[in-house]
Design an enzyme around this catalytic site. Structure first.
Site, short mmCIF file in Angstrom:
data_model
loop_
_atom_site.label_atom_id
_atom_site.label_comp_id
_atom_site.label_asym_id
_atom_site.label_seq_id
_atom_site.Cartn_x
_atom_site.Cartn_y
_atom_site.Cartn_z
N THR A 146 0.87 -1.18 0.00
CA THR A 146 0.00 0.00 0.00
C THR A 146 0.91 1.23 0.00
OG1 THR A 146 -0.26 -0.26 2.40
CG2 THR A 146 -2.04 -1.08 1.00
N LYS A 173 3.87 -6.94 3.97
CA LYS A 173 3.70 -5.53 3.68
C LYS A 173 3.44 -4.80 4.99
CE LYS A 173 0.36 -3.31 3.45
NZ LYS A 173 -0.38 -2.39 4.42
N THR A 184 -0.08 -2.31 10.86
CA THR A 184 -0.93 -2.46 9.69
C THR A 184 -0.11 -3.28 8.78
OG1 THR A 184 -2.05 -0.43 9.72
CG2 THR A 184 -1.91 -1.38 7.66
N GLU A 263 6.40 5.14 7.09
CA GLU A 263 6.01 6.22 6.20
C GLU A 263 6.81 7.49 6.48
OE1 GLU A 263 1.48 4.60 5.53
OE2 GLU A 263 1.84 6.11 7.05
N ASN A 387 -0.46 10.44 5.09
CA ASN A 387 -1.71 10.08 5.75
C ASN A 387 -2.79 11.14 5.63
OD1 ASN A 387 -1.43 7.35 7.21
ND2 ASN A 387 0.54 8.38 7.52
N THR A 392 -7.13 9.65 -1.04
CA THR A 392 -7.15 10.24 -2.38
C THR A 392 -5.90 9.89 -3.17
OG1 THR A 392 -6.21 12.28 -1.47
CG2 THR A 392 -8.60 12.14 -1.68
#
Length: 392
Positions: A146, A173, A184, A263, A387, A392
């Protein structure tokens, strides 16, 4: 005695396993977004799932099956199928009814946006693209990503003293919503070891404590966290301690890869807590450090603000005393049982340590013999950007 060596092939390193990734139109620009893992014989299955009370539909569906054997996992990205109620489970049943006829008790796993029903038609059409003869673990690994910036896979060959051997491999992942209580994250581990389900589950429960349950990126626990271990027994070989160490190597490597890929992360930090009253208190303190936003932002700014370390330990609720605590950045001690060693020269040295991509913050609590290592990363502008725009 046994020997464990690096291998190649990820989930396809184990005999009898196949995998691939395809594009079902879930991601933009025809990117791969669905994957499968298939064994040509049934597998024993062990599993660990999220502690989030809002567990996603794929987890709830699997748990309803009981201790079944399976030889097929289908994974989709871009949609978590979480907070979708009984309808989400019914969607899984409909999707899995379209699996290839070679499949036995198929499993589904999902990752992506919460609160949106599965695009069933796209997923069913995507499964028509599966070629169960393909052995492309790397392709499957890319398809389940992702916000990951790189694919994650690993494999080992384990040779036993009796001359037999077995293989173990995995893909995973995870980059955001990573919290001690799993991340996650999705992790799929295959092995041709002849492991029985009950013992394999015991080993997995032990190993997860110091691997996936010891990492943090942002302190959030996902609805979809999943680890599956599938053992098809085709090697005819197994030894508990060798299997446990190999499983640890697989999961530890992938856990650190997730933190490294956090991230927007630029640092991978080990929080080594020793001298706690017991191992549980060491774990509490280490995880508090890996989870602290103040600590994470100091890491991002490469600021050796050791006061935030001390404060976080004090706030964690463990037994700790100012006059017994010791704090170090790698081998540089900045605070030693009441003595502040953090002068201008030491600050410069510590700042250099914090410029490294990997380093260790060590905290000796000084009250007992408990120890634990947790792993975390920094938190900066890129995390907010990713985030803020996630849907979007």
């Amino acid at each position: 005695m046994y020997n464990i060596i690096y291998s190649s092939g990820g989930v396809c390193a184990s005999e009898g396993f196949f995998a691939d990734g395809v594009s079902a139109g879930l991601k933009k620009e025809n990117a791969k977004d669905m994957a499968f893992i298939y064994s040509d014989v049934p597998c024993e299955v062990a599993s660990v799932f999220t502690t989030n009370k809002m567990a996603a539909a794929p987890i709830r569906y699997f748990c309803s099956l009981g201790n079944v054997q399976s030889n097929f996992v289908v994974i989709n990205s871009k949609n978590a199928n979480a907070m979708t109620g009984q309808a989400g489970i019914e969607d899984i049943k409909e999707v899995l009814s379209h699996c290839p006829q070679e499949v036995q008790n198929p499993i589904m796993s999902s990752t992506g946006v919460i609160g949106v029903r599965l695009p069933k038609a796209k997923i069913i059409d995507g499964m028509k693209l599966f070629d169960l003869t393909k052995r492309d673990s790397a392709s499957a690994s890319r398809a389940i990503m992702t916000t990951d910036t790189f694919a994650k896979e690993i494999a080992f060959k384990v040779s036993l003293s009796d001359g037999s051997s077995f293989n173990i491999g995995a893909i995973a992942k995870g980059a955001g919503m990573i919290n001690p209580a799993m991340a996650t994250m999705l992790c799929f581990i295959t092995t041709d070891a002849k492991a029985m389900r009950a013992e394999m589950q015991e080993v997995l429960d032990e190993v997860v404590k110091t691997t996936f349950n010891a990492i943090s990126v942002d302190g959030d626990t996902s609805t979809n966290d999943t680890v599956f271990v599938l053992a098809n027994g085709k090697s005819g070989s197994y030894e508990r301690e060798a299997f446990k160490e190999a499983l640890f190597k697989v999961m530890h490597f992938l856990a650190l890869e997730m933190v490294r890929d956090g991230e927007g992360a630029t640092k991978l930090v080990t929080y080594k807590v020793t001298g706690a009253r017991d191992d549980r208190e060491a774990e509490i303190a280490a995880k508090a450090l890996s989870d602290s936003l103040l600590v994470k932002t100091a890491l991002f700014g490469e600021d050796p603000n050791w006061g935030r370390i001390a404060s976080t330990i004090g706030a964690s609720g463990i037994e700790a005393y100012e006059e017994k605590l010791k704090i170090s950045f790698d081998n540089l001690c900045v605070y030693d049982r009441g003595e502040i060693l953090f002068d201008a020269e030491m600050e410069k040295k510590c700042a250099v340590v914090m410029q490294h991509q990997k380093f260790t913050i060590s905290c000796d609590i000084g009250v007992g013999d408990g120890s634990f290592k947790a792993y975390g990363c920094d938190l900066g502008h890129e995390y907010v950007k990713i985030n803020a725009d996630y849907r979007t």
